[in-house]
Design a protein around this motif. Structure first.
Motif, short mmCIF file in Angstrom:
data_model
loop_
_atom_site.label_atom_id
_atom_site.label_comp_id
_atom_site.label_asym_id
_atom_site.label_seq_id
_atom_site.Cartn_x
_atom_site.Cartn_y
_atom_site.Cartn_z
N GLY A 1 51.94 46.28 72.78
CA GLY A 1 51.49 47.26 71.70
C GLY A 1 50.97 46.62 70.21
O GLY A 1 50.35 47.09 69.95
N LEU A 2 52.00 45.87 69.86
CA LEU A 2 51.66 45.25 68.64
C LEU A 2 50.67 44.29 68.37
O LEU A 2 49.74 44.49 67.65
N THR A 3 50.33 43.58 69.61
CA THR A 3 48.98 42.75 69.85
C THR A 3 47.82 44.02 69.56
O THR A 3 46.66 43.62 69.06
N ILE A 4 47.72 44.95 70.38
CA ILE A 4 46.67 46.03 70.26
C ILE A 4 46.46 46.50 69.17
O ILE A 4 45.32 46.78 68.42
N ALA A 5 47.57 46.98 68.36
CA ALA A 5 47.66 47.49 67.01
C ALA A 5 46.98 46.53 66.11
O ALA A 5 46.24 46.89 65.30
N LYS A 6 47.43 45.42 66.05
CA LYS A 6 46.62 44.23 65.31
C LYS A 6 45.20 44.12 65.43
O LYS A 6 44.48 43.96 64.38
N PHE B 1 52.19 40.36 75.18
CA PHE B 1 53.26 40.18 76.35
C PHE B 1 54.45 39.69 75.70
O PHE B 1 55.52 39.17 76.49
N LYS B 2 54.48 39.30 74.48
CA LYS B 2 55.73 38.66 73.84
C LYS B 2 56.87 39.79 73.67
O LYS B 2 56.61 40.75 72.78
N ILE C 1 43.14 46.40 66.46
CA ILE C 1 42.65 47.59 66.08
C ILE C 1 42.36 47.44 64.54
O ILE C 1 40.94 47.69 64.02
N VAL C 2 43.42 47.29 63.74
CA VAL C 2 43.29 47.14 62.40
C VAL C 2 42.30 46.07 61.83
O VAL C 2 41.68 46.25 61.08
N GLU C 3 42.39 44.81 62.55
CA GLU C 3 41.53 43.87 62.15
C GLU C 3 40.11 44.14 62.43
O GLU C 3 39.10 43.75 61.83
N ARG C 4 39.57 45.05 63.62
CA ARG C 4 38.41 45.29 63.59
C ARG C 4 37.98 46.32 62.75
O ARG C 4 36.69 46.49 62.44
N HIS C 5 38.81 46.95 61.87
CA HIS C 5 38.45 47.93 60.92
C HIS C 5 38.30 47.00 59.70
O HIS C 5 38.16 47.57 58.50
N GLY C 6 38.54 45.72 59.57
CA GLY C 6 38.53 44.73 58.51
C GLY C 6 39.71 44.91 57.57
O GLY C 6 39.82 44.53 56.40
N GLY C 7 40.89 45.18 58.23
CA GLY C 7 42.07 45.15 57.63
C GLY C 7 43.04 44.22 58.12
O GLY C 7 42.70 43.21 58.80
N LYS C 8 44.34 44.19 57.66
CA LYS C 8 45.53 43.28 57.97
C LYS C 8 46.61 44.05 58.43
O LYS C 8 46.80 45.19 57.93
N LEU C 9 47.25 43.54 59.35
CA LEU C 9 48.67 44.04 59.85
C LEU C 9 49.47 43.12 59.69
O LEU C 9 49.71 41.78 60.21
N TRP C 10 50.96 43.34 58.89
CA TRP C 10 51.91 42.24 58.83
C TRP C 10 53.28 43.16 58.79
O TRP C 10 53.20 44.39 58.81
#
Length: 764
Positions: A729-734, A713-714, A736-745
């Motif tokens: 949106g970005l919080t959700i995307a982050k 909500f930021k 999802i990626v982390e649940r797949h064992g990845g990182k988002l930046w």
């Protein structure tokens, strides 16, 4: 005096001494006789060829006859009772044999070997009766003096004096072995006149391996006359096994000709050795030499053997006392490490905090801490590249947890290059698989070693052309300069290293337990939070929907009654309830992400991204958006529904937050390894990760906001600017990626554009 400079004696690979079968010579010394008995009849099946000398009976008169023909039924009954006991507690047996001329008294020493009984008889005096009080008189004073000795050196000096007083040998010396099998005379008591051997060193080849083993098994060895004529056994082989009789425990066993030659070259006519055994290893020998023939009664020999056993027991206590202050110092250092390591990120950092303590723990001048490919060097050490090569070599050498040597160049030739700082090595393996090691280094200490004669045995050529090593003929002082060696590592230093590992592992395990408990608690909290968010948001929607509906009804039914300000406020209320419902929907969706299992499958990202773009084109058909995909996207293993949402959120943001006339969005992936500026993209657990990116030419993000944009909500803009949105949106995307064992930046330049990176696993 001769002198030379060398590292080691010339490596002539001749092992005739080590190969000599000294335990099965088929011969005995002539100061007693030997009978081999077959149970249960105690039939004489083998004997020494000197029975006539003692018994006036030829061997053939005794062979295959029962022992009772020689001893009589009363003594046989006594002997049979002794066979039911521990032989150590019954030897020597006092036996009397009647001959045609007189009654003869013998000390009988019995033991089992090769499936037979071996009875050795040594003549004694009839009136000589062994008893406890005579034995006590022999050992009382020496034992008291040994116990009062304050150190190993003092103990060694006491024992040689007491053994010489007890036996009357011309020379008694204590010979101590080092870990390589060589040794030195550390104490000596002798007649005036002969040259002293005190301080002289002797090579390991002087006492072959099989001789060392026999010294450990048989604690006392007497040679009354070096120039004796050996007596053969009749028959030559043990009739039960048809092999040479094993005389390992025999007190009369004939001596190796090589050893006889060795003693003769030293000018010794009679000798006796007493073994000193510590921790089941041969620690040293009490060597007794005489210039003429000398026989000792079994009682005196037993007293000497007893003193040797007392000293063996005293050795550990005396060595511990010598090192007590030093051991206490090491314990204090360990306790400081135990206190500091838990406060550090890892054990390497914890150990490196106190450089002086780490060096003092092993009295080293340099130490290297290895963790994976990282090295921390303290003090005087070899170069980093040399240490890494050394660690690779150590991986094949450390069988347990610790490895130590005071002559590293001897076993690892590349160490010759850095011998000045690392001739000695003490290596501790914390974890071999993770390459976690602690390596302590000691510098070269050039030493002058005083040898008892040239330690290189002369090589002789036999008539058949074979090469043999023969004993030295000179025992005069012969000096050698030894290089590539450090001071030896003390047992307490090696023990301190092992205890340090135990402390480190204990701390790591405790931290792991704490982390596991925290993770369990965090997982429980997250589950409760997800459940709360789901329930709360679900329950909130009903009253919120009621507010929205009643506000809409008021506008429809009472628009004419209310003035303009009232209508405006109702419309604001409807708008706010709609936004509130959007926020609740986002919260519901976010909480659901942590509760729904991923459906992992091989996914073609080209098809997935094309579907996402087709859906998004409906909403931006009036805008000029250039979507570029420079190269085909790979196949990955993922949940296609959730990964579609990642691409959808990132692509829609790239279009939404763009004030350019020609909006550009590039979707791609990095074919090569992750660039250094992206540490987030490092492979985890050895699994390959692919890096994807979505790049735009939009408004960009100020550097101070790069971390905050992923908070739920930021928003960085007002609700109505750039198309609105909840900021989830970005919080959700982050997530999802982390649940797949990845990182988002993200990387961004304000006013120019942004690039969002994320990683996924290959679909192989």
């Amino acid at each position: 005096m001769n002198q030379r400079s060398a590292v080691n004696p010339s490596p002539v690979d001749l092992t005739n001494c080590d190969r000599e079968p000294i335990h099965i010579p088929g011969l005995i010394q002539p100061h007693g006789l030997l009978l081999v008995l077959k149970e249960p009849q105690l039939e004489i099946i083998q004997l020494s060829n000197n029975t006539f000398q003692f018994l006036k009976l030829h061997p053939q008169q005794l062979l295959n006859r029962p022992l009772k023909d020689l001893l009589g039924s009363e003594q046989i009954e006594y002997l049979e009772k002794c066979l039911l006991k521990d032989f150590e507690s019954v030897n020597p047996l006092k036996l009397t044999i009647e001959t045609t001329e007189q009654n003869l008294a013998f000390d009988g020493i019995i033991h089992r070997s090769d499936g037979v009984l071996i009875l050795e008889l040594e003549p004694t005096q009839l009136e000589q009766e062994a008893n406890f009080f005579s034995f006590y008189h022999l050992v009382k004073s020496p034992t008291a003096k040994m116990q009062n000795a304050s150190s190993v050196q003092a103990l060694s000096e006491v024992i040689v004096q007491q053994v010489r007083n007890l036996t009357g040998f011309d020379r008694v010396m204590l010979y101590r072995f080092n870990p390589e099998g060589a040794g030195a005379v550390i104490a000596e008591d002798k007649l005036e006149g002969p040259s002293p051997y005190l301080g002289l060193h002797y090579p390991a080849s002087d006492i072959p391996k099989q001789a060392s083993q026999l010294y450990t098994l048989n604690r006392l060895r007497l040679i009354p006359h070096v120039s004796y004529q050996p007596v053969e056994l009749i028959p030559l082989n043990n009739p039960v096994t048809d092999r040479p009789l094993d005389l390992s425990f025999s007190v009369l066993r004939s001596v190796s000709p090589i050893h006889i030659e060795y003693l003769t070259n030293m000018g010794v006519a009679a000798s006796m050795s007493i073994s000193l055994v510590k921790d089941k290893q041969l620690w040293g020998l009490i060597a007794c030499h005489h210039q003429s023939a000398k026989y000792l009664s079994y009682e005196v020999r037993t007293a000497c053997e007893f003193l040797g056993q007392v000293m063996s027991l005293e050795l550990a206590a005396k060595q511990d006392n010598e090192d007590l202050d030093y051991r206490m110092k090491l314990k204090l250092i360990q306790s400081q490490f135990v206190a500091s390591i838990p406060q550090s990120e890892d054990f390497i950092e914890g150990l490196a905090k106190s450089e002086s303590n780490l060096l003092n723990l092993a009295s080293a001048q340099g130490v290297a801490l290895s963790s994976g490919d990282d090295l921390v060097l303290i003090g005087k050490t070899p170069p980093e590249a040399e240490i890494k090569a050394l660690i690779e070599w150590l991986g094949t050498k450390i069988q347990q947890d610790v490895f130590s040597t005071d002559a590293l160049p001897k076993i690892y030739p590349p160490a010759e290059k850095f011998k000045a700082v690392a001739s000695g090595l003490l290596a501790l393996a914390i974890s071999k698989t993770q390459h976690n090691y602690v390596l302590w280094f000691r510098p070269e200490v050039i030493q002058t070693v005083n040898w008892g004669g040239n330690p290189e045995k002369p090589v002789e050529i036999a008539p058949d052309g074979s090469l043999h090593l023969s004993p030295r003929k000179s025992f005069e002082l012969w000096q050698e300069t030894v290089r590539c060696k450090s001071l030896a590592w003390k047992p307490c230093e090696i023990e301190a290293a092992l205890e340090l590992k135990s402390a480190v592992i204990g701390i790591v395990l405790r931290k792991a337990d704490e982390l596991a408990r925290i993770n369990i608690e965090l997982e429980r909290s997250n589950s409760e939070l997800d459940a709360f968010a789901y329930i709360a948001s679900h329950d909130l929607k009903e009253p919120l929907r009621g507010i929205h509906n009643y506000s809409s009804f008021l506008i429809e039914d009472y628009a004419e009654v209310l003035n303009e300000e009232g209508n405006s406020k109702l419309q604001t209320l409807v708008r706010l309830t709609q936004r509130m419902e959007d926020l609740i929907d986002s919260l519901l969706h976010f909480s659901r992400l942590g509760r729904v299992e991923l459906t992992m499958q091989r996914t073609n990202l080209n098809e997935l991204v094309q579907n996402v773009v087709d859906v998004l084109q409906i909403s931006w058909k009036e805008a000029a958006v250039d979507i570029r995909i420079p190269q085909p996207l790979p196949i990955v293993r993922c949940d296609p529904v959730q990964v579609s949402e990642v691409f959808s959120n990132l692509i829609s943001n790239a279009i939404k937050y763009n004030d350019k006339t020609d909006k550009q969005v590039e979707i791609g992936w990095l074919v090569d390894a992750a660039p250094p500026e992206h540490p987030q993209a490092e492979e985890e657990a050895g699994e390959p990760l692919l890096i994807f990116y979505i790049r735009d030419n939009g408004i960009g993000i100020r550097e101070k906001h790069l971390d905050t944009i992923f908070r739920i909500f930021k928003r960085l803009h007002t609700a109505n600017k750039y198309g609105g949105g909840t900021g989830a949106g970005l919080t959700i995307a982050k997530k999802i990626v982390e649940r797949h064992g990845g990182k988002l930046w993200v990387e961004s330049t304000y006013g120019t554009g942004s690039t969002f990176y994320f990683t996924l696993r290959r679909g192989e």
